[in-house]
Scaffold this motif. Structure first.
Motif, PDB file in Angstrom:
ATOM      1  N   UNK A 102      -0.847  18.062   5.349  1.00 34.75           N
ATOM      2  CA  UNK A 102      -1.204  18.128   4.045  1.00 34.75           C
ATOM      3  C   UNK A 102      -0.680  16.617   3.296  1.00 34.75           C
ATOM      4  N   UNK A 103       0.668  16.624   3.935  1.00 32.84           N
ATOM      5  CA  UNK A 103       1.351  15.281   3.060  1.00 32.84           C
ATOM      6  C   UNK A 103       0.458  14.015   3.471  1.00 32.84           C
ATOM      7  N   UNK A 104       0.442  13.874   4.752  1.00 33.99           N
ATOM      8  CA  UNK A 104      -0.414  12.695   5.074  1.00 33.99           C
ATOM      9  C   UNK A 104      -1.802  12.583   4.322  1.00 33.99           C
ATOM     10  N   UNK A 105      -2.472  13.592   4.085  1.00 33.56           N
ATOM     11  CA  UNK A 105      -3.542  13.606   3.383  1.00 33.56           C
ATOM     12  C   UNK A 105      -3.487  13.185   1.958  1.00 33.56           C
ATOM     13  N   UNK A 106      -2.335  13.855   1.230  1.00 36.76           N
ATOM     14  CA  UNK A 106      -1.982  13.430  -0.167  1.00 36.76           C
ATOM     15  C   UNK A 106      -1.633  11.827  -0.006  1.00 36.76           C
ATOM     16  N   UNK A 107      -1.003  11.330   0.867  1.00 34.23           N
ATOM     17  CA  UNK A 107      -0.564  10.027   1.005  1.00 34.23           C
ATOM     18  C   UNK A 107      -1.751   9.134   1.155  1.00 34.23           C
ATOM     19  N   UNK A 108      -2.803   9.729   2.033  1.00 34.77           N
ATOM     20  CA  UNK A 108      -3.938   8.913   2.121  1.00 34.77           C
ATOM     21  C   UNK A 108      -4.791   8.770   1.020  1.00 34.77           C
ATOM     22  N   UNK A 109      -4.985  10.040   0.186  1.00 34.42           N
ATOM     23  CA  UNK A 109      -5.647   9.885  -1.133  1.00 34.42           C
ATOM     24  C   UNK A 109      -4.980   9.002  -1.957  1.00 34.42           C
ATOM     25  N   UNK A 110      -3.703   9.161  -2.027  1.00 34.16           N
ATOM     26  CA  UNK A 110      -2.934   8.034  -3.098  1.00 34.16           C
ATOM     27  C   UNK A 110      -3.184   6.814  -2.548  1.00 34.16           C
ATOM     28  N   UNK A 111      -2.796   6.365  -1.334  1.00 35.55           N
ATOM     29  CA  UNK A 111      -3.224   4.865  -0.820  1.00 35.55           C
ATOM     30  C   UNK A 111      -4.772   4.583  -1.306  1.00 35.55           C
ATOM     31  N   UNK A 112      -5.692   5.517  -1.032  1.00 32.84           N
ATOM     32  CA  UNK A 112      -7.063   5.261  -1.489  1.00 32.84           C
ATOM     33  C   UNK A 112      -7.250   4.722  -2.799  1.00 32.84           C
ATOM     34  N   UNK A 139      -5.406   1.648  -3.505  1.00 31.85           N
ATOM     35  CA  UNK A 139      -6.350   0.607  -2.877  1.00 31.85           C
ATOM     36  C   UNK A 139      -7.588   0.306  -3.859  1.00 31.85           C
ATOM     37  N   UNK A 140      -8.173   1.354  -4.332  1.00 32.78           N
ATOM     38  CA  UNK A 140      -9.344   1.200  -5.120  1.00 32.78           C
ATOM     39  C   UNK A 140      -8.770   0.502  -6.664  1.00 32.78           C
ATOM     40  N   UNK A 141      -7.423   0.722  -7.099  1.00 40.31           N
ATOM     41  CA  UNK A 141      -7.008   0.080  -8.275  1.00 40.31           C
ATOM     42  C   UNK A 141      -6.677  -1.383  -7.836  1.00 40.31           C
TER      43      UNK A 141
END
Length: 237
Positions: A103-113, A116-118
């Motif tokens: 879950x933590x990795x998924x949250x980090x991936x979403x945050x990175x996405x 990255x979009x920003x």
């Protein structure tokens, strides 16, 4: 009364006594035979009972050993079951930790996405802004370099304050008494994409005002035109 000395009486008595004795002997024999038979029957019964008891004792010993074996097996099985339960608990705990990490990795991936979009949007905006600045520079080059003798130089800053690539604008035809005299303003770009005036030679007191106008309008040709006017005004003082 017959005399006991009568031989017939004596013989009769003897015969009677022998008959009684024989009967008693027969009776005793029968008793002995019965006793012997009873003894033999008792021996057989005792032997049978003893054999039965020995067999029962042996069966009981085997049963006891079987029970002890079952108890040892049960103890081992309980110990093995506890170990397996402990192992299962550890596996469940590890799975839960991995789920939390997932879950933590998924949250980090979403945050990175999102970041990255920003960044992508920022890069796109900066790229667009740079293209606009390039067009402005080209316009400025046509207006100033071709018609007014302005020179554009690319320089690298040597100090931390002006570190990075800068643009240096060299104005000539400013001073009527010395047309080749150089008047210089050095311009850079901040991290947010806005223009930054690094220096000018000679120093213009109104640089901060000109810089604010440039940041507001993003109109580089107008900025350079104003700088040229200020240099001309200073040269005529």
């Amino acid at each position: 009364m017959t005399s006991i000395t009568d031989p017939n009486i004596s013989d009769g008595f003897t015969s009677a006594m022998e008959e009684i004795h024989n009967k008693q002997l027969k009776t005793c024999g029968e008793i002995i035979d019965a006793t012997t038979e009873l003894c033999q029957s008792h021996r057989h019964f005792v032997k049978s009972a003893l054999d039965t008891c020995l067999k029962k004792c042996k069966d009981d010993e085997m049963l006891f050993e079987t029970i002890q074996t079952f108890k040892r097996d049960l103890v081992q099985q309980n110990a093995s079951l506890k170990e397996k339960q402990h192992a299962v608990s550890e596996i469940i705990s590890e799975i839960q930790q991995k789920e939390m990490q997932k879950d933590d990795i998924i949250q980090k991936i979403e945050k990175l996405k999102e970041e990255q979009a920003k960044r992508k949007d920022l890069i796109y905006s900066q790229h667009k802004a740079n293209k606009d600045r390039l067009r402005n520079l080209q316009k400025a080059r046509v207006v100033f370099q071709d018609h007014l003798g302005m020179e554009i130089r690319t320089i690298l800053g040597k100090t931390q304050l002006v570190k990075g690539e800068k643009l240096q604008f060299v104005f000539r035809n400013i001073n009527p008494s010395d047309q080749n005299s150089a008047y210089v303003v050095t311009l850079g770009i901040k991290e947010d994409g806005s223009y930054q005036i690094v220096s000018s030679d000679p120093v213009l007191e109104c640089l901060s005002i000109l810089e604010s106008r440039l940041q507001e309008t993003n109109n580089l040709p107008a900025f350079l035109a104003n700088v040229r006017k200020e240099f001309i005004s200073r040269a005529r003082c």
